[in-house]
Design an enzyme around this catalytic site. Structure first.
Site, PDB file in Angstrom:
ATOM      1  N   ALA A  22     -24.654 -43.630 -53.617  1.00 43.21           N
ATOM      2  CA  ALA A  22     -23.201 -43.734 -53.591  1.00 43.21           C
ATOM      3  C   ALA A  22     -22.811 -45.185 -53.349  1.00 43.21           C
ATOM      4  O   ALA A  22     -23.486 -45.900 -52.606  1.00 43.21           O
ATOM      5  CB  ALA A  22     -22.612 -42.846 -52.504  1.00 43.21           C
ATOM      6  N   LEU A  44     -26.499 -38.571 -49.265  1.00 44.94           N
ATOM      7  CA  LEU A  44     -27.486 -39.096 -50.196  1.00 44.94           C
ATOM      8  C   LEU A  44     -28.442 -40.008 -49.429  1.00 44.94           C
ATOM      9  O   LEU A  44     -28.148 -40.409 -48.294  1.00 44.94           O
ATOM     10  CB  LEU A  44     -26.814 -39.880 -51.317  1.00 44.94           C
ATOM     11  CG  LEU A  44     -25.907 -39.086 -52.256  1.00 44.94           C
ATOM     12  CD1 LEU A  44     -25.164 -40.041 -53.192  1.00 44.94           C
ATOM     13  CD2 LEU A  44     -26.708 -38.068 -53.056  1.00 44.94           C
ATOM     14  N   ALA A  45     -29.552 -40.357 -50.057  1.00 42.30           N
ATOM     15  CA  ALA A  45     -30.503 -41.228 -49.371  1.00 42.30           C
ATOM     16  C   ALA A  45     -29.834 -42.519 -48.917  1.00 42.30           C
ATOM     17  O   ALA A  45     -30.098 -43.006 -47.817  1.00 42.30           O
ATOM     18  CB  ALA A  45     -31.692 -41.526 -50.285  1.00 42.30           C
ATOM     19  N   GLU A  46     -28.964 -43.091 -49.768  1.00 43.36           N
ATOM     20  CA  GLU A  46     -28.280 -44.332 -49.400  1.00 43.36           C
ATOM     21  C   GLU A  46     -26.851 -44.347 -49.927  1.00 43.36           C
ATOM     22  O   GLU A  46     -26.583 -43.871 -51.039  1.00 43.36           O
ATOM     23  CB  GLU A  46     -29.003 -45.560 -49.976  1.00 43.36           C
ATOM     24  CG  GLU A  46     -30.433 -45.730 -49.532  1.00 43.36           C
ATOM     25  CD  GLU A  46     -30.598 -46.235 -48.118  1.00 43.36           C
ATOM     26  OE1 GLU A  46     -29.573 -46.665 -47.515  1.00 43.36           O
ATOM     27  OE2 GLU A  46     -31.728 -46.220 -47.616  1.00 43.36           O
ATOM     28  N   THR A  47     -25.963 -44.915 -49.121  1.00 42.72           N
ATOM     29  CA  THR A  47     -24.622 -45.294 -49.556  1.00 42.72           C
ATOM     30  C   THR A  47     -24.482 -46.791 -49.345  1.00 42.72           C
ATOM     31  O   THR A  47     -24.776 -47.306 -48.267  1.00 42.72           O
ATOM     32  CB  THR A  47     -23.539 -44.555 -48.754  1.00 42.72           C
ATOM     33  OG1 THR A  47     -23.635 -43.142 -49.009  1.00 42.72           O
ATOM     34  CG2 THR A  47     -22.145 -45.036 -49.142  1.00 42.72           C
TER      35      THR A  47
END
Length: 261
Positions: A22, A44-47
């Site tokens: 994201a 999510l894994a990363e924003t």
């Protein structure tokens, strides 16, 4: 307050593959607490969050639970948004980050990250690492700045690896990289980071800051191809350039919308 939101699948040229990230563009920084909450809500894994700076953009990355020092796939996804949606002119983006200056170069639909190499050394595996890996012939174990790297014998062992995530979550590290020589690429890998709230990351650009220098020395070549063998999978074009690595991949836009804060 309304904030734009994008979701991009990174290190792939098709939807529902690669690693989704994201991206939240900002005009100025919002509070750390709010960024953590947004990342947790995105799940999510990363924003990634970014703001314009004098020489490019400042960027920060959050898992659903913590801020991290470096993230490859979310940087690629951010560059995808800046290039393809925000109308950025030029083919080079500079990011200022907790890991120093990072750049992303565009060549048609390929985006290439330029990151610093990781420093790693041979390590005695902690007991939880030995206990947590239930299969695979361990050849070597290394420790980088944030991760352990386990070298297995074959691509099949990486693909079919069995492990105990609960035990691995007790290891004092960001995560565990598992790698082996590839069958149709130079090397393959998987990445597990239960300590950071991610049991298995689909495609991990930052792990390749360790993988690329290791395999470049092992294979006596500086240009390499790689796959990450998660369920979603991802393909990377890699290059070692002195104390930096180039990590190339593609991206696909999945979602664009607006946050109501």
């Amino acid at each position: 307050m309304k904030l734009p939101l994008y979701q991009v699948d990174a290190f792939t040229n098709q939807i529902f593959a690669g690693n989704p990230a994201a991206i939240v563009p900002l005009n100025e920084w919002i509070s750390d607490e709010l960024m953590v909450n947004i990342a947790a809500e995105n799940n999510l894994a990363e924003t990634a969050f970014y703001v314009p700076s004098e020489n490019g953009f400042d960027i920060r990355w959050f898992t659903p639970s913590v801020e991290v020092d470096l993230c490859g796939h979310a940087t690629l996804a951010t560059a995808f948004v800046i290039f393809n949606i925000q109308g950025y002119e030029g083919d080079l983006i500079r990011f200022n980050s907790r890991s120093g200056e990072l750049t992303v170069t565009r060549n048609e639909d390929w985006l290439t990250l330029n990151f610093p190499v990781d420093s790693y050394h041979i390590a005695v595996p902690p007991p939880a690492l030995v206990e947590g890996l239930k299969s695979g012939t361990v050849q070597e174990v290394y420790k980088g700045k944030t991760d352990y790297m386990v070298v297995l014998d074959s691509e099949a062992e990486v693909r079919d690896l069995e492990m105990d995530i609960i035990i691995l979550s007790t290891i004092p590290a960001r995560g565990i990289i598992v790698t082996a020589p590839g069958e149709d690429v130079d090397f393959v890998s998987r990445f597990f980071a239960p300590q950071s709230g991610i049991d298995e990351d689909p495609v991990t650009g930052s792990a390749h800051t360790t993988l690329i220098p290791y395999w470049a020395e092992k294979l006596s070549k500086t240009t390499l191809t790689a796959k990450q063998l998660s369920k979603r999978g991802g393909f990377l074009q890699c290059e070692l350039v002195n104390d930096r690595v180039n990590i190339g991949g593609q991206g696909r836009l999945y979602l664009q919308g607006e946050l109501e804060i």
